[in-house]
Design a protein around this motif. Structure first.
Motif, PDB file in Angstrom:
ATOM      1  N   MET A   1      52.320  60.540  48.577  1.00 43.96           N
ATOM      2  CA  MET A   1      52.214  59.677  47.401  1.00 43.96           C
ATOM      3  C   MET A   1      52.648  60.426  46.143  1.00 43.96           C
ATOM      4  SD  MET A   1      48.698  57.583  48.139  1.00 43.96           S
ATOM      5  CE  MET A   1      48.562  56.476  49.548  1.00 43.96           C
ATOM      6  N   PHE A   2      52.236  61.685  46.058  1.00 43.21           N
ATOM      7  CA  PHE A   2      52.705  62.504  44.931  1.00 43.21           C
ATOM      8  C   PHE A   2      54.196  62.799  45.062  1.00 43.21           C
ATOM      9  CE2 PHE A   2      48.220  63.624  44.041  1.00 43.21           C
ATOM     10  CZ  PHE A   2      48.237  63.509  42.660  1.00 43.21           C
TER      11      PHE A   2
ATOM     12  N   PHE B   1      46.558  69.254  43.713  1.00 38.79           N
ATOM     13  CA  PHE B   1      46.395  67.803  43.836  1.00 38.79           C
ATOM     14  C   PHE B   1      45.243  67.488  44.794  1.00 38.79           C
ATOM     15  CE2 PHE B   1      49.436  68.820  47.200  1.00 38.79           C
ATOM     16  CZ  PHE B   1      48.976  68.082  48.273  1.00 38.79           C
ATOM     17  N   PRO B   2      44.533  66.373  44.597  1.00 40.05           N
ATOM     18  CA  PRO B   2      43.351  66.070  45.406  1.00 40.05           C
ATOM     19  C   PRO B   2      43.711  65.578  46.801  1.00 40.05           C
ATOM     20  CG  PRO B   2      43.763  64.280  43.876  1.00 40.05           C
ATOM     21  CD  PRO B   2      44.756  65.370  43.538  1.00 40.05           C
ATOM     22  N   CYS B   3      42.903  65.978  47.754  1.00 44.65           N
ATOM     23  CA  CYS B   3      43.037  65.491  49.119  1.00 44.65           C
ATOM     24  C   CYS B   3      41.739  64.763  49.469  1.00 44.65           C
ATOM     25  CB  CYS B   3      43.295  66.658  50.071  1.00 44.65           C
ATOM     26  SG  CYS B   3      43.410  66.172  51.805  1.00 44.65           S
TER      27      CYS B   3
ATOM     28  N   LEU C   1      42.124  61.341  38.271  1.00 46.46           N
ATOM     29  CA  LEU C   1      42.645  60.324  37.352  1.00 46.46           C
ATOM     30  C   LEU C   1      44.168  60.260  37.440  1.00 46.46           C
ATOM     31  CD1 LEU C   1      40.412  60.939  34.190  1.00 46.46           C
ATOM     32  CD2 LEU C   1      40.220  59.091  35.866  1.00 46.46           C
ATOM     33  N   GLU C   2      44.792  61.409  37.561  1.00 50.48           N
ATOM     34  CA  GLU C   2      46.250  61.467  37.704  1.00 50.48           C
ATOM     35  C   GLU C   2      46.683  60.767  38.996  1.00 50.48           C
ATOM     36  OE1 GLU C   2      49.677  64.941  38.310  1.00 50.48           O
ATOM     37  OE2 GLU C   2      47.677  65.477  37.557  1.00 50.48           O
TER      38      GLU C   2
ATOM     39  N   GLN D   1      46.614  56.955  38.844  1.00 52.30           N
ATOM     40  CA  GLN D   1      47.798  56.411  38.190  1.00 52.30           C
ATOM     41  C   GLN D   1      48.999  56.444  39.134  1.00 52.30           C
ATOM     42  OE1 GLN D   1      47.942  54.918  35.086  1.00 52.30           O
ATOM     43  NE2 GLN D   1      49.944  54.303  35.878  1.00 52.30           N
ATOM     44  N   VAL D   2      49.098  57.502  39.948  1.00 49.39           N
ATOM     45  CA  VAL D   2      50.182  57.592  40.927  1.00 49.39           C
ATOM     46  C   VAL D   2      50.106  56.426  41.915  1.00 49.39           C
ATOM     47  CG1 VAL D   2      51.025  58.920  42.919  1.00 49.39           C
ATOM     48  CG2 VAL D   2      50.537  60.080  40.767  1.00 49.39           C
ATOM     49  N   MET D   3      48.879  56.113  42.365  1.00 50.29           N
ATOM     50  CA  MET D   3      48.705  54.990  43.288  1.00 50.29           C
ATOM     51  C   MET D   3      49.133  53.676  42.639  1.00 50.29           C
ATOM     52  SD  MET D   3      45.167  55.796  45.380  1.00 50.29           S
ATOM     53  CE  MET D   3      45.503  54.498  46.599  1.00 50.29           C
ATOM     54  N   LYS D   4      48.830  53.525  41.358  1.00 49.98           N
ATOM     55  CA  LYS D   4      49.282  52.329  40.642  1.00 49.98           C
ATOM     56  C   LYS D   4      50.804  52.271  40.581  1.00 49.98           C
ATOM     57  CE  LYS D   4      45.451  51.507  37.382  1.00 49.98           C
ATOM     58  NZ  LYS D   4      45.121  51.408  35.937  1.00 49.98           N
TER      59      LYS D   4
END
Length: 358
Positions: free
Chosen positions: A160-161, A227-229, A303-304, A307-310
């Motif tokens: 996704m990123f 980045f979150p996992c 939060l970042e 927004q990426v998912m959006k």
């Protein structure tokens, strides 16, 4: 690092999340307190989601196996679940207290109005690009993805990123074909069979890729550090009703992290016994893989990612529900303060404190 083919199959099964159905094993009301056996001290029951013998929440498993939760007045049981939808529903219905897995389902449910809170971390980073050895140099740049077929697993944050990074590099997603497969092993097989030009893996599968003759041109963290996992999620109402068991849960996890740093032999032995994996593999998974173990909820990175998912269309870009109120950093901060009171000279705890951001 040699490993038998049977290990590959077992790793694939673990990564595939082929586990037993959801079972709520703890007695009593979720998060409810009861009288302890000694000195009538208060104890709390917590049901924590677990996928079979999967090692992603390794510090939770280590704390559970070594009795650290019990030392903090917690009666923790592992609640097996078969899929993220089941787990998220269980959280919202009060049938599970903590889910220490993917950030994707939490963000997805929050976007639909679910009252959930991320209060801790589990894993950051961990995603890698894999391809055939003769194409490793080709995929060392993002421009190589133009016009290619990329195998991915839907419930994985790295790809996704990657989509965002491709857009930033001026590569329209319409020019890249992403094919969703069920398992990371399926991704490796698709690349091997040339059904995909490259793939994105996670959960230590970069090791499997190398053992099976594939190359790893880059890690997603090269473009998006930290980045979150996986994150720790609970029902907002439960946290607001009584946050003490969640602070104690996190404190026990930090103690497990201290053990991870101070006693690798005990850490590897304990997790190998739990998972059935070889000590060689567990050592790689915990200490050498692309995954980074963390208890920090990572507010800004979550939060970042929301927004990426959006932007990717993974959730409604116009959802009225934001993530700002669905992340609580105070539980981790309080647990870290308590840990530093016990071990004031611990350099790793001091580093975590210095890195903690609001």
């Amino acid at each position: 690092m040699p490993m038998k083919s049977k290990k590959y199959l077992f790793l694939a099964v673990c990564a595939a999340l082929l586990v037993a159905g959801l079972s709520c094993l703890a007695p009593g009301t979720p998060g409810a307190a009861s009288a302890g056996d000694s000195a009538q001290e208060k104890t709390w029951n917590l049901r924590v989601g677990q996928m079979g013998t999967n090692l992603k929440p390794s510090m939770v498993l280590l704390a559970w196996k070594l009795g650290y939760y019990r030392d903090e007045g917690l009666n923790v049981t592992l609640a097996q679940f078969s899929g993220f939808n089941d787990a998220m529903v269980a959280l919202t219905l009060g049938k599970m207290d903590i889910l220490p897995y993917g950030v994707i389902p939490t963000c997805s449910f929050v976007a639909q109005g679910a009252k959930l809170t991320i209060f801790g971390g589990t894993i950051s980073e961990g995603s890698a690009c894999v391809t055939l050895p003769q194409r490793a140099r080709e995929f060392s740049t993002l421009e190589a993805f133009r016009g290619k077929t990329i195998a991915v697993v839907r419930a994985e944050t790295g790809h996704m990123f990657l989509k965002r990074e491709l857009r930033k590099a001026g590569i329209p997603l319409s020019e890249v074909r992403f094919v969703e497969l069920p398992y990371f092993q399926s991704v490796l097989e698709a690349v091997h069979k040339k059904q995909a030009d490259a793939g994105i893996t996670n959960t230590g599968f970069e090791l499997n890729a190398k053992i099976q003759g594939l190359a790893v041109p880059f890690a997603i963290a090269q473009y998006v550090p930290d980045f979150p996992c996986c994150r720790q999620t609970c029902a907002t109402e439960a946290l607001e009703r009584d946050r003490e068991p969640y602070v104690r849960f996190q404190l026990a996890n930090l103690r497990a992290m201290k053990t991870m740093y101070d006693n690798p032999e005990l850490t590897v032995k304990t997790l190998a016994e739990f998972s059935g994996q070889s000590e060689e593999y567990v050592r790689y998974f915990v200490y050498d893989s692309l995954m980074r173990i963390t208890m920090d909820p990572g507010r800004e990175k979550v939060l970042e990612f929301y927004q990426v998912m959006k932007d990717n269309g993974d959730i409604d870009a116009n959802t009225p529900f934001g993530m700002e109120d669905a992340i609580d950093t105070s539980v981790y901060r309080d647990a870290l303060d308590r840990a530093l009171e016990r071990w004031p000279n611990d350099r790793n705890l001091q580093r975590m404190k210095a890195e903690l951001g609001e």
